[in-house]
Design a protein around this motif. Structure first.
Motif, short mmCIF file in Angstrom:
data_model
loop_
_atom_site.label_atom_id
_atom_site.label_comp_id
_atom_site.label_asym_id
_atom_site.label_seq_id
_atom_site.Cartn_x
_atom_site.Cartn_y
_atom_site.Cartn_z
N LYS A 231 1.10 -1.35 0.10
CA LYS A 231 0.02 -0.16 0.08
C LYS A 231 0.86 1.51 0.17
O LYS A 231 1.87 1.27 1.12
N VAL A 232 0.70 1.77 -1.13
CA VAL A 232 1.02 3.00 -1.10
C VAL A 232 0.69 4.30 -0.19
O VAL A 232 -0.90 4.25 -0.13
N ASP A 234 0.03 8.14 -0.75
CA ASP A 234 -0.66 9.28 -1.95
C ASP A 234 0.04 9.18 -2.40
O ASP A 234 0.55 8.08 -3.39
N ALA A 235 -0.97 9.60 -3.48
CA ALA A 235 -0.38 9.87 -5.14
C ALA A 235 1.61 10.54 -5.76
O ALA A 235 1.08 9.95 -6.69
N LYS A 236 1.73 11.38 -4.82
CA LYS A 236 3.11 11.42 -4.91
C LYS A 236 3.46 9.98 -5.32
O LYS A 236 4.97 9.13 -5.63
N LEU A 238 2.67 7.11 -5.79
CA LEU A 238 2.57 6.27 -6.26
C LEU A 238 3.15 6.30 -7.31
O LEU A 238 3.58 5.44 -8.01
N VAL A 239 3.09 7.62 -7.89
CA VAL A 239 3.65 8.58 -9.04
C VAL A 239 5.90 7.50 -9.36
O VAL A 239 5.59 7.39 -10.40
N LYS A 241 6.35 5.72 -7.68
CA LYS A 241 6.88 4.03 -7.62
C LYS A 241 7.12 3.18 -9.28
O LYS A 241 7.78 2.17 -9.47
N LEU A 242 6.10 3.84 -9.25
CA LEU A 242 5.92 3.55 -11.52
C LEU A 242 6.92 3.84 -11.61
O LEU A 242 7.07 3.50 -12.21
N ARG A 243 7.60 5.10 -11.51
CA ARG A 243 8.43 6.18 -12.56
C ARG A 243 9.27 5.19 -12.35
O ARG A 243 10.45 4.48 -13.09
N GLU A 245 10.52 2.76 -9.67
CA GLU A 245 10.64 0.74 -8.77
C GLU A 245 9.71 0.19 -10.33
O GLU A 245 10.59 -0.53 -11.09
N ALA A 246 8.58 -0.18 -10.63
CA ALA A 246 7.92 -0.40 -11.85
C ALA A 246 7.77 -0.23 -12.98
O ALA A 246 8.32 -1.02 -13.76
N TYR B 292 0.67 -1.86 -6.75
CA TYR B 292 0.09 -0.67 -5.61
C TYR B 292 -1.43 -0.54 -5.11
O TYR B 292 -1.90 -0.61 -5.67
N GLY B 293 -1.30 -0.26 -4.27
CA GLY B 293 -2.83 0.13 -3.76
C GLY B 293 -2.73 1.67 -2.73
O GLY B 293 -1.61 1.36 -2.36
N ILE B 294 -3.87 2.10 -3.35
CA ILE B 294 -3.96 3.05 -2.48
C ILE B 294 -5.51 3.16 -1.49
O ILE B 294 -6.65 3.06 -2.33
N LEU B 305 -3.81 12.81 -8.51
CA LEU B 305 -2.28 11.72 -9.47
C LEU B 305 -2.63 12.35 -10.84
O LEU B 305 -1.48 12.60 -11.34
N GLU B 308 -0.03 15.24 -10.44
CA GLU B 308 1.38 14.91 -9.47
C GLU B 308 1.74 14.60 -10.23
O GLU B 308 3.39 14.61 -10.84
#
Ligand SMILES: Cc1cc2nc3c(=O)[nH]c(=O)nc-3n(C[C@H](O)[C@H](O)[C@H](O)COP(=O)(O)OP(=O)(O)OC[C@H]3O[C@@H](n4cnc5c(N)ncnc54)[C@H](O)[C@@H]3O)c2cc1C
Ligand SMILES: Nc1ncnc2c1ncn2[C@@H]1O[C@H](COP(=O)(O)O)[C@@H](O)[C@H]1O
Lengths: 249, 314
Positions: A231-232, A234-236, A238-239, A241-243, A245-246, B292-294, B305, B308
């Motif tokens: 679980k992350v 917030d949006a920051k 997440l972005v 990680k996606l950029r 890490e993944a 990934y979960g929020i 998002l 961001e």
């Protein structure tokens, strides 16, 4: 217009099915069984045709072991006039089901057969199309809207790009998609009434249909499982990680 | 002996799912014939001739095939079946509509939606909404198969040099009349092929709110998808439904927003490379398969998002 509806008894859609111990078959011995959801929609459509006066008689049929009469009774409680059970303990493939249905159709001269688009156990999505082929009839598959006008049927179908509308002269085959209608709930008095409706039992042998199999299931296995992730906050994050890490954006 | 692949196309372009079916065919045999049945579709045949792995393109160009009605195309495929060991088509709505009709006319079983080929007569396919993978062996001498496009790499569309043979068309059987197609217009990438998919569920609450997803999809160059609940509620059109009874997708990135994660939905997206879930219910089953979960309100998270993504363009 005489309408036949095929109703299959399947493991309820809420049950998570697993392979058995030796991976030879699925483990469904004690699972809750129900009418295939698409077939409920098919039944509802036929009952509405009867109520609207476009259908003169609506008949439900199931094929399989004795317990399949449960789903025929459910169809009768929903408003179908009478039922047929083609009884056998043999494993039936879609092609065999289609042959048995074709034999029933020829015996009784149905004008329209409605099936579900797909049985949610084998996920084959074949039987209706095969039946249409065997009878030399037109097919309106994955129907989201059906209009019967005298001896013509107009079918709107769900496709990969939107929808398509076809029409054909009866007799014909229709298979139901999820958005064709919303099936009614069965009321208790109707369940009682359904017990008195006629349910004919017949065997594949009596219908003179060869039910030998063409396919053999040699193993069943669980699909590779995904491991749960993280679980992350917030949006920051997440972005990030996606950029980084993944690396998918 | 040769495999015959039946192409999915719209009379002007070859559908990408056909390329996956061609790859499946090349795993079975060296020689692959590709049938283009349509009307005014010679450009499709020319494109098909360049696909690597295709040995011969069979072009059946006639008005009767314009809408690829199963009633008209099935007899053609049956006529061409001789000399082939396998008939393959992608498990698109057209493939699902046509191939069982072909199989029944030939009195053979069909193996639907294969995801792997074990040998020339043995295939794997998902059953029970993908909860179980069955290995199925066919006793028929001719195999009729539909192919799940996400399970096979697309064949390379350039560099091949196949011959194009015209095949004689049969006439219109006039069993069925095409009335119209209502095609959902979209400028976005095709859902089935997109590298990124942003999907919305019942949690979006309305058709208007899907604009929040559109904004996110714009920034990611993504296709839009949906759960059945979102389609049933009329938020988006039916061709966006992902799942057991909708489309199967396997993008690099799948973002599920306001989707609980019913098995019927997972059946259509769990092969995605990376899965993101946004849901206010921390116990939603979608989190069990998400990388990934929020946990939170999508109406707060989606704008954040998008912002961001704007901010952090490296
Ligand atoms: C025969 C059959 C076939 C089916 N085929 C399919 C199929 O192909 N595809 C498919 O998708 N389904 C299919 N279904 C339906 C499936 O069982 C589920 O009902 C459906 O997927 C649920 O959709 P949903 O997740 O959008 O809705 P819900 O299950 O209602 O989930 C909505 C989610 O949104 C969350 N949420 C609500 N508000 C917010 C908010 N403000 N912020 C964040 N999160 C929020 C909730 O916590 C909840 O988890 C099928 C069912 C049957 C019986
Ligand atoms: N054993 C059966 N009994 C009754 N109907 C069946 C049976 N098998 C298939 N059908 C019908 O055919 C449809 C499609 O099934 P399938 O081709 O197996 O996905 C189902 O929705 C039913 O309407």
């Amino acid at each position: 217009m005489k309408v036949l509806v095929a109703v299959k008894r399947v493991v309820d859609y809420n049950v998570k099915v697993r392979p058995n111990g030796d991976g030879s078959d699925v483990e469904i011995a004690n699972a809750k069984m129900s009418m295939n959801p698409f077939d409920e929609i098919a039944v509802e459509e036929a009952v509405r045709m009867k109520e609207a006066g476009t259908a003169t008689e609506v008949v439900a049929i199931s094929l399989g072991e004795a317990a399949c009469q449960d789903v025929v009774r459910t169809a009768l409680a929903m408003g179908m006039d009478r039922g047929v059970l083609v009884e056998t303990d043999a494993r039936l493939e879609p092609l065999t089901v289609a042959k048995l249905l074709a034999a029933i159709v020829k015996r009784e001269q149905f004008d329209l057969v409605i099936l579900g688009k797909q049985a949610i156990d084998d996920d084959s999505n074949q039987t209706g199309q095969m039946l249409a082929a065997l009878l030399g009839w037109p097919q309106g598959t994955f129907a989201s809207h059906v209009v019967v006008d005298d001896d013509r049927v107009q079918v709107t179908r769900e496709t990969d790009t939107g929808s398509q509308t076809l029409s054909f002269k009866l007799p014909g085959v229709v298979t139901s998609d999820l958005r064709l209608n919303e099936p009614r709930y069965v009321k208790l008095p109707n369940i009682m009434k359904a017990k008195k409706k006629h349910l004919e039992k017949i065997t594949p042998l009596e219908l003179d249909v060869d039910i030998s199999t063409h396919l053999e299931t040699i193993a069943v296995a669980e699909p590779t499982q995904r491991s749960g992730g993280i679980k992350v906050s917030d949006a920051k994050e997440l972005v990030d990680k996606l950029r980084n890490e993944a690396r998918v954006i | 002996m040769t495999v015959l692949v039946i192409a999915e196309h719209n009379n002007s372009e070859l559908n990408a799912a056909t390329l996956a079916a061609i790859t499946a065919a090349t795993q079975l045999k060296d020689a692959v014939n590709l049938l283009i049945a349509g009307s005014g579709c010679s450009s499709v045949a020319e494109a098909a001739a360049k696909v690597q792995g295709v040995s011969r393109v069979l072009l059946a160009d006639a008005p009767a095939y314009e809408h690829q009605l199963a009633e008209n195309v099935a007899p053609l495929v049956v006529r061409l079946a001789e000399g082939h060991t396998h008939l393959l088509m992608p498990a698109t709505t057209n493939g699902k509509n046509l191939m069982p009709r072909v199989a029944a006319l030939l009195d053979v079983a069909q193996i639907s939606d294969i995801i792997a080929i074990k040998s020339t007569d043995c295939f794997q396919r998902p059953i029970y909404a993908g909860n179980v993978i069955a290995t199925v062996q066919s006793k028929d001498s001719l195999k009729v198969v539909t192919v799940r496009a996400t399970a096979f790499e697309p064949a390379i569309a350039e560099g091949g040099n196949a011959m194009i043979d015209q095949v004689e068309a049969s006439g219109d059987l006039e069993l069925c009349r095409w009335e119209r197609d209502d095609v959902t217009e979209s400028t976005r990438p095709d859902l089935a092929q997109a590298e990124v998919v942003v999907s919305g569920g019942r949690g979006l609450g309305s058709a208007e709110n899907f604009q929040l997803l559109e904004a996110l999809a714009d920034k990611l160059g993504a296709a839009i998808g949906a759960s059945r609940a979102a389609v049933d509620a009329g938020f988006v059109s039916n061709d966006l439904q992902v799942g057991q009874t909708g489309k199967v997708v396997a993008p690099k990135l799948y973002i599920a927003v306001g989707i609980s994660g019913a098995i019927q939905h997972l059946a259509g997206m769990k092969e995605s490379k990376v899965i993101v879930a946004i849901n206010k219910d921390e116990d939603a089953p979608i989190f069990q398969i998400a990388d990934y979960g929020i946990v939170g309100d999508l109406f707060d998270i989606l704008p954040a998002l998008s912002a961001e993504l704007d901010r952090s363009v490296n």
